[in-house]
Design an enzyme around this catalytic site. Structure first.
Site, short mmCIF file in Angstrom:
data_model
loop_
_atom_site.label_atom_id
_atom_site.label_comp_id
_atom_site.label_asym_id
_atom_site.label_seq_id
_atom_site.Cartn_x
_atom_site.Cartn_y
_atom_site.Cartn_z
N ARG A 18 0.69 -1.29 -0.12
CA ARG A 18 0.15 -0.06 0.11
C ARG A 18 0.84 1.32 -0.15
O ARG A 18 0.27 2.41 -0.28
CB ARG A 18 -0.99 0.00 1.26
CG ARG A 18 -1.98 1.04 1.41
CD ARG A 18 -3.00 1.06 0.15
NE ARG A 18 -4.05 2.12 0.47
CZ ARG A 18 -5.14 1.97 1.11
NH1 ARG A 18 -5.56 0.97 1.62
NH2 ARG A 18 -6.06 2.99 1.08
N HIS A 43 14.27 -11.46 6.49
CA HIS A 43 15.17 -11.91 5.27
C HIS A 43 15.08 -11.08 4.02
O HIS A 43 14.13 -11.16 3.28
CB HIS A 43 14.31 -13.06 4.69
CG HIS A 43 15.12 -13.78 3.49
ND1 HIS A 43 15.06 -15.39 3.74
CD2 HIS A 43 15.84 -13.47 2.75
CE1 HIS A 43 15.67 -15.81 2.74
NE2 HIS A 43 16.28 -14.64 2.03
N ARG A 45 15.73 -9.43 0.59
CA ARG A 45 16.12 -9.58 -1.01
C ARG A 45 16.59 -8.41 -1.50
O ARG A 45 16.17 -7.43 -1.27
CB ARG A 45 14.94 -10.39 -1.34
CG ARG A 45 14.81 -11.87 -0.87
CD ARG A 45 13.56 -12.52 -1.25
NE ARG A 45 13.82 -13.96 -1.15
CZ ARG A 45 12.96 -14.55 0.11
NH1 ARG A 45 12.52 -13.84 0.88
NH2 ARG A 45 13.20 -15.87 0.29
N HIS A 50 9.92 -6.87 0.34
CA HIS A 50 9.12 -6.87 1.86
C HIS A 50 10.30 -6.14 2.60
O HIS A 50 10.26 -5.06 2.73
CB HIS A 50 8.87 -8.32 2.19
CG HIS A 50 9.75 -9.41 1.64
ND1 HIS A 50 11.20 -9.51 2.13
CD2 HIS A 50 9.63 -10.29 1.06
CE1 HIS A 50 11.64 -10.43 1.67
NE2 HIS A 50 10.85 -11.27 1.06
N GLU A 70 18.41 -13.55 7.65
CA GLU A 70 18.63 -14.55 6.54
C GLU A 70 18.96 -14.00 5.19
O GLU A 70 18.57 -12.84 4.96
CB GLU A 70 17.19 -15.54 6.55
CG GLU A 70 17.23 -16.11 7.73
CD GLU A 70 15.67 -16.82 7.72
OE1 GLU A 70 15.35 -17.76 8.27
OE2 GLU A 70 14.99 -16.74 6.64
N THR A 101 9.82 -17.78 -1.94
CA THR A 101 10.45 -18.26 -0.77
C THR A 101 11.52 -19.22 -1.01
O THR A 101 11.55 -19.91 -1.98
CB THR A 101 9.07 -18.75 0.14
OG1 THR A 101 9.46 -18.85 1.58
CG2 THR A 101 8.51 -20.00 -0.60
N HIS A 191 10.39 -23.16 8.28
CA HIS A 191 9.63 -23.27 6.99
C HIS A 191 8.21 -23.81 7.45
O HIS A 191 8.28 -25.31 7.37
CB HIS A 191 10.33 -23.66 6.01
CG HIS A 191 9.84 -23.27 4.64
ND1 HIS A 191 10.43 -22.09 3.94
CD2 HIS A 191 8.84 -23.57 3.82
CE1 HIS A 191 9.98 -21.73 2.89
NE2 HIS A 191 8.72 -22.70 2.58
N HIS A 215 5.19 -16.83 8.57
CA HIS A 215 4.10 -16.74 7.77
C HIS A 215 3.04 -17.03 8.49
O HIS A 215 1.86 -16.48 8.40
CB HIS A 215 4.32 -17.63 6.32
CG HIS A 215 2.94 -17.59 5.59
ND1 HIS A 215 2.58 -16.59 4.77
CD2 HIS A 215 2.03 -18.43 5.22
CE1 HIS A 215 1.47 -16.72 4.02
NE2 HIS A 215 1.28 -17.84 4.42
#
Length: 238
Positions: A18, A43, A45, A50, A70, A101, A191, A215
């Protein structure tokens, strides 16, 4: 007791969808700590879809609990960030660029020389290292030769088959954990662990030090509330 590290990536995913700063990712990290989590995981990237690199810097300055970053060390930008921020732990994951992921662990035999070199970089900076591995005894034994402090067992296979046959689903993870214990490696896991499968996993994995959960915990927080979700996951580990 096994420690719970809350992965807050999904808060950042929602924020970025958003624009603006709602939800506030730094507050999500501080709240995880306040609600009883033993650590915070991020994590980042390269595309910062994110967690952003600046988020990582701000979180490190604000939290007092354990901080775990990570990522794929084959990305120099990631290596530079970790060495700048100096978290308590870095978890090395063999993600491809643009991957949604993580979906597999390191081939610790094929990548031995590379892992020895990059792990030494982080350990020389005083950062505990962990590498993502599948529950394969050969990969665990190969991890020992890399100089890593810990492994993180990739648990998607366990979660996927838990409801069909939990005894069969966890068997390779028990074998891998015993090999890690014999090799003197610490054991983390993560995970697709959730409120249904976490307790059984924690009860049956010898020497399990830490689980990283994002998650499922964030999804549960939508219905149960963030504080309640953190506490419920903590109770699964008691």
């Amino acid at each position: 007791m096994t420690k719970l590290s809350v992965n807050i990536n999904k808060f950042a995913t929602l924020r970025n969808s958003r624009g603006g700063n709602n939800p506030n990712v730094l507050k999500a990290a501080l709240d995880a700590e306040r609600f009883g989590a033993d650590g915070v995981t991020v994590h980042p990237r390269p595309d910062e879809r994110h967690i952003r690199y600046q988020d990582v810097r701000e979180i490190k300055e604000a939290i007092t609990t354990e901080f775990n970053i990570e990522g794929n060390p084959q990305e120099q930008k990631f290596v530079d960030l970790v060495l700048e921020v100096r978290p308590d732990q870095v978890t090395l994951v063999p993600d491809a660029l643009g991957q949604i992921t993580s979906n597999h662990g390191w081939d610790t035999i094929k990548n031995r020389d590379y892992l020895v070199e990059i792990i030494a970089v982080f350990k020389n900076a005083g950062i505990r290292t962990s590498i993502f591995v599948d529950p394969d005894i050969k990969m665990v034994e190969g991890a020992k030769a890399t100089g890593t402090d810990r492994i993180e067992l990739y648990t998607e296979g366990y979660a996927k088959h838990f409801h069909d046959n939990k005894e069969a689903a966890i068997r390779p993870f028990i074998t891998a954990a015993k090999a890690a214990n014999a090799a003197g490696l610490g054991i983390n896991a993560g995970h697709d662990l959730d409120l249904q499968n976490l307790k059984y996993f924690a009860q049956n994995i010898p020497g399990l030090l830490e689980v990283s959960i994002g998650h499922a915990l964030v999804c549960d927080a939508i219905y149960l509330g963030y504080e309640n979700a953190v506490q419920m996951y903590k109770r699964q580990l008691q």
